[in-house]
Design an enzyme around this catalytic site. Structure first.
Site, short mmCIF file in Angstrom:
data_model
loop_
_atom_site.label_atom_id
_atom_site.label_comp_id
_atom_site.label_asym_id
_atom_site.label_seq_id
_atom_site.Cartn_x
_atom_site.Cartn_y
_atom_site.Cartn_z
N LYS A 52 -0.61 21.47 -4.56
CA LYS A 52 -1.81 21.97 -5.45
C LYS A 52 -1.32 22.80 -6.54
CE LYS A 52 -2.91 26.72 -3.79
NZ LYS A 52 -4.08 27.51 -3.23
N ASP B 114 11.81 31.89 10.33
CA ASP B 114 12.56 32.53 11.51
C ASP B 114 11.98 33.96 11.44
OD1 ASP B 114 13.28 33.80 9.17
OD2 ASP B 114 15.62 33.97 9.93
N LYS C 12 11.92 35.75 -5.47
CA LYS C 12 12.59 35.89 -4.24
C LYS C 12 13.99 36.55 -4.64
CE LYS C 12 9.60 34.02 -1.67
NZ LYS C 12 9.32 32.46 -1.65
N GLU D 299 1.74 29.41 1.01
CA GLU D 299 2.12 30.68 0.23
C GLU D 299 3.23 31.32 0.89
OE1 GLU D 299 0.49 31.77 -2.59
OE2 GLU D 299 -0.52 30.13 -2.55
N TYR E 137 7.05 45.99 -9.44
CA TYR E 137 8.13 46.81 -9.99
C TYR E 137 7.94 47.92 -10.87
CZ TYR E 137 10.38 42.98 -7.36
OH TYR E 137 10.80 42.02 -6.35
N ARG F 12 9.70 48.10 0.87
CA ARG F 12 8.63 47.29 1.40
C ARG F 12 7.94 47.93 2.44
NH1 ARG F 12 10.36 41.04 2.42
NH2 ARG F 12 9.97 40.82 0.27
N ILE G 293 -4.07 21.23 0.64
CA ILE G 293 -3.92 20.75 2.10
C ILE G 293 -5.25 21.12 2.73
CG2 ILE G 293 -1.48 20.16 2.15
CD1 ILE G 293 -1.41 23.01 3.79
N SER H 27 0.82 34.58 9.22
CA SER H 27 0.04 33.53 8.96
C SER H 27 0.92 32.26 9.36
CB SER H 27 -0.39 33.43 7.46
OG SER H 27 0.70 33.30 6.57
N LYS H 28 2.34 32.48 9.15
CA LYS H 28 3.15 31.33 9.54
C LYS H 28 3.18 31.25 10.99
CE LYS H 28 5.55 28.92 7.18
NZ LYS H 28 5.10 27.67 6.74
N TYR I 150 2.34 37.44 5.80
CA TYR I 150 3.07 36.16 5.39
C TYR I 150 3.60 35.65 6.77
CZ TYR I 150 6.73 32.75 4.81
OH TYR I 150 7.71 31.89 4.82
P1 NAD Z 1 7.28 27.86 -2.75
O1 NAD Z 1 6.50 28.91 -2.58
O2 NAD Z 1 8.40 27.71 -3.33
O3 NAD Z 1 6.54 26.47 -2.47
C1 NAD Z 1 5.34 26.19 -1.97
C2 NAD Z 1 4.81 24.89 -2.43
O4 NAD Z 1 3.51 24.68 -1.63
C3 NAD Z 1 4.36 25.11 -3.96
O5 NAD Z 1 4.47 23.89 -4.56
C4 NAD Z 1 2.64 25.31 -3.80
O6 NAD Z 1 2.11 24.58 -5.03
C5 NAD Z 1 2.37 24.49 -2.42
N1 NAD Z 1 1.21 24.97 -2.03
C6 NAD Z 1 1.04 26.22 -1.63
N2 NAD Z 1 -0.30 25.97 -1.15
C7 NAD Z 1 -1.03 24.77 -0.93
C8 NAD Z 1 -2.13 24.12 -0.61
N3 NAD Z 1 -3.00 24.86 -0.12
N4 NAD Z 1 -2.25 22.75 -0.70
C9 NAD Z 1 -1.09 22.07 -1.36
N5 NAD Z 1 0.04 22.70 -1.78
C10 NAD Z 1 0.52 23.96 -1.56
O7 NAD Z 1 7.75 27.87 -1.18
P2 NAD Z 1 9.27 27.32 -0.34
O8 NAD Z 1 10.30 28.42 -0.38
O9 NAD Z 1 9.73 25.96 -0.90
O10 NAD Z 1 8.94 27.18 1.25
C11 NAD Z 1 8.50 26.02 1.65
C12 NAD Z 1 8.24 26.19 3.09
O11 NAD Z 1 9.31 26.35 3.79
C13 NAD Z 1 7.29 27.05 3.32
O12 NAD Z 1 6.34 26.87 4.35
C14 NAD Z 1 7.87 28.34 3.84
O13 NAD Z 1 6.92 29.09 4.57
C15 NAD Z 1 9.00 27.62 4.51
N6 NAD Z 1 10.26 28.38 4.55
C16 NAD Z 1 10.66 29.08 3.26
C17 NAD Z 1 12.15 29.83 3.28
C18 NAD Z 1 12.61 30.38 2.24
O14 NAD Z 1 13.43 31.15 2.36
N7 NAD Z 1 12.31 30.04 1.15
C19 NAD Z 1 12.63 30.01 4.60
C20 NAD Z 1 12.03 29.47 5.84
C21 NAD Z 1 10.95 28.74 5.71
P1 TYD Z 2 12.77 37.88 -0.16
O1 TYD Z 2 13.66 36.95 -1.09
O2 TYD Z 2 11.50 38.36 -0.34
O3 TYD Z 2 12.61 36.87 1.40
P2 TYD Z 2 12.05 37.62 2.90
O4 TYD Z 2 11.34 38.81 2.51
O5 TYD Z 2 11.15 36.24 3.06
O6 TYD Z 2 13.19 37.82 3.69
O7 TYD Z 2 13.60 39.20 0.35
C1 TYD Z 2 14.84 38.91 0.92
C2 TYD Z 2 15.52 40.27 1.25
O8 TYD Z 2 15.61 41.18 0.09
C3 TYD Z 2 14.37 41.28 1.97
O9 TYD Z 2 15.02 42.18 3.07
C4 TYD Z 2 13.50 42.26 1.03
C5 TYD Z 2 14.76 42.33 -0.13
N1 TYD Z 2 14.62 42.48 -1.60
C6 TYD Z 2 14.80 43.47 -2.39
O10 TYD Z 2 15.48 44.32 -1.80
N2 TYD Z 2 14.38 43.46 -3.74
C7 TYD Z 2 13.60 42.52 -4.12
O11 TYD Z 2 13.12 42.82 -5.23
C8 TYD Z 2 13.11 41.48 -3.39
C9 TYD Z 2 12.28 40.36 -3.90
C10 TYD Z 2 13.62 41.35 -2.05
#
Ligand code: NAD
Ligand code: TYD
Length: 335
Positions: free
Chosen positions: A34, A123, A187, A82, A332, A272, A60, A151-152, A148
């Protein structure tokens, strides 16, 4: 094989599409996204115009669209979600809609047309570990602690329920924290890299002693490929990094060193709310069943990630839109 990738314009989804297109040039890939704030079609630009790749902008949660697309593919892989914990703390409504309702719509379509469905999870659904607790594995009870991860977890429960109730051929992967190219700079790793490029301080939450298990996105996408092709229906697989259970402060100091800065760039900021203390993954199941293991060590992966952002500053400028700047201020500056 015809494969529907949901969320393929985001970080992990686009890395997965690039990997698939290179490894299986005869596969037909449909990317449904989307295009929320974290998406960027430039991530998959090199596939534009290719006969085996098609992008569709859509949600979706849109049942008609999803049913139309799922009908004609062999496999659905759901990355769409998200994904940022801090945004879910500000407002969780869209997390429930996309992550829970969206997964339910995809599952209904997979049930209707009896399609193989792989769901990408995290995880974080397992909650938080104490310093001496054993790592998470596939048998760890769910205990999500922020909107978050809740929801997962809800989505994962639905996926499991559709297997048990309707025999939909599903698999789930629960992966630890990813890093690498194309990650949106909200992130921690890309945010800190971008701040340091601009000579700005990096905001470490609380005491910085929280532990995460870092996996390079290339290792993750290789694992997903194996699960889609060799995974057992109804099963969950945990994926984690190579010797990479580290504190946020260690991560920050390593990054600062790599970027030729010093510790004066660290700014400790308010923690956080409900911050999970430790995540850690035992990936023994997928290692013994499929021979998967992570190959990229944290320092090497971090170095190549810094290089990627250094060489792609245009990409950073593109994604840091007005929305990003508003978010940065809210999170921030005006806290
Ligand atoms: P991201 O936020 O970079 O990308 C998510 C994508 O999903 C975006 O392109 C967004 O436009 C799309 N999207 C969101 N809502 C939508 C909807 N309703 N319909 C269609 N598209 C939609 O996230 P990411 O880091 O690439 O994560 C991808 C998946 O992996 C997620 O399900 C996340 O929970 C999972 N995951 C991420 C991490 C991580 O460290 N990033 C770790 C483990 C699992
Ligand atoms: P993040 O990248 O948001 O991933 P998640 O919360 O999904 O693990 O954060 C990783 C770790 O970094 C988490 O312990 C929160 C910390 N963090 C900071 O200390 N400062 C920041 O500005 C952000 C975004 C995260």
């Amino acid at each position: 094989m015809k494969i529907l990738i949901c969320g393929g314009a985001g970080f992990i989804g686009s890395n997965f599409i690039l990997y698939l297109a290179e490894k299986y040039p005869d596969y037909n890939i449909i990317n449904l996204d989307k295009l929320n704030y974290a998406a960027n079609l430039k991530n998959v630009k090199k596939l534009e115009g290719s006969a085996n790749y098609k992008f569709i902008k859509g949600d979706i949660c849109d049942k008609n669209l999803v049913f139309d697309l799922v009908k004609d593919v062999d496999v659905v892989v759901n990355f769409a979600a998200e994904t940022h914990v801090d945004r879910s703390i500000m407002d969780s409504s869209i997390f429930i809609k996309s992550n829970v309702q969206g997964t339910q719509v995809l599952l209904e379509a997979a049930k209707e047309y009896d399609k193989r469905f792989h769901h990408i999870s995290t995880d974080e659904v397992f909650g938080a570990l104490g310093p001496d607790d054993p790592s998470f594995d596939e048998m760890t009870p769910y205990n999500p602690r922020n909107p978050y991860s809740a929801s997962k977890a809800a989505a994962d429960h639905l996926v499991r329920a559709y297997f048990h109730t309707f025999k939909v051929p599903v698999t789930i992967s629960n992966c630890s924290n990813n890093y690498g190219p194309y990650q949106f700079p909200e992130k921690i790793i890309p945010l800190f890299i971008c701040n340091l490029f601009e000579d700005k301080k990096v905001p470490v939450y609380g005491d910085g002693q929280q532990i995460r298990d870092w996996i390079h996105v290339d290792d993750h996408v290789r694992g997903i490929d194996m699960i889609i092709h060799k995974g057992k229906e109804g099963e969950t697989y945990c994926l984690g990094g190579k010797d990479s259970e580290i504190t946020n402060l260690y991560l920050t100091k390593t990054l600062i060193q790599l970027m030729d800065k010093d510790d004066s760039y660290i700014e400790y900021v308010k923690d956080r709310p409900g911050h999970d203390r430790r995540y850690s993954i035992d990936y023994g199941k997928i290692a013994s069943e499929m021979g998967w293991e992570p190959l990229i060590g944290f320092k090497d992966g971090l170095r190549s990630t810094v290089d990627w952002y250094q060489n792609n500053k245009n990409w950073i400028d593109d994604v840091r839109s007005g929305d990003y700047r508003d978010y940065y201020k809210k999170q921030y500056i005006n806290r």
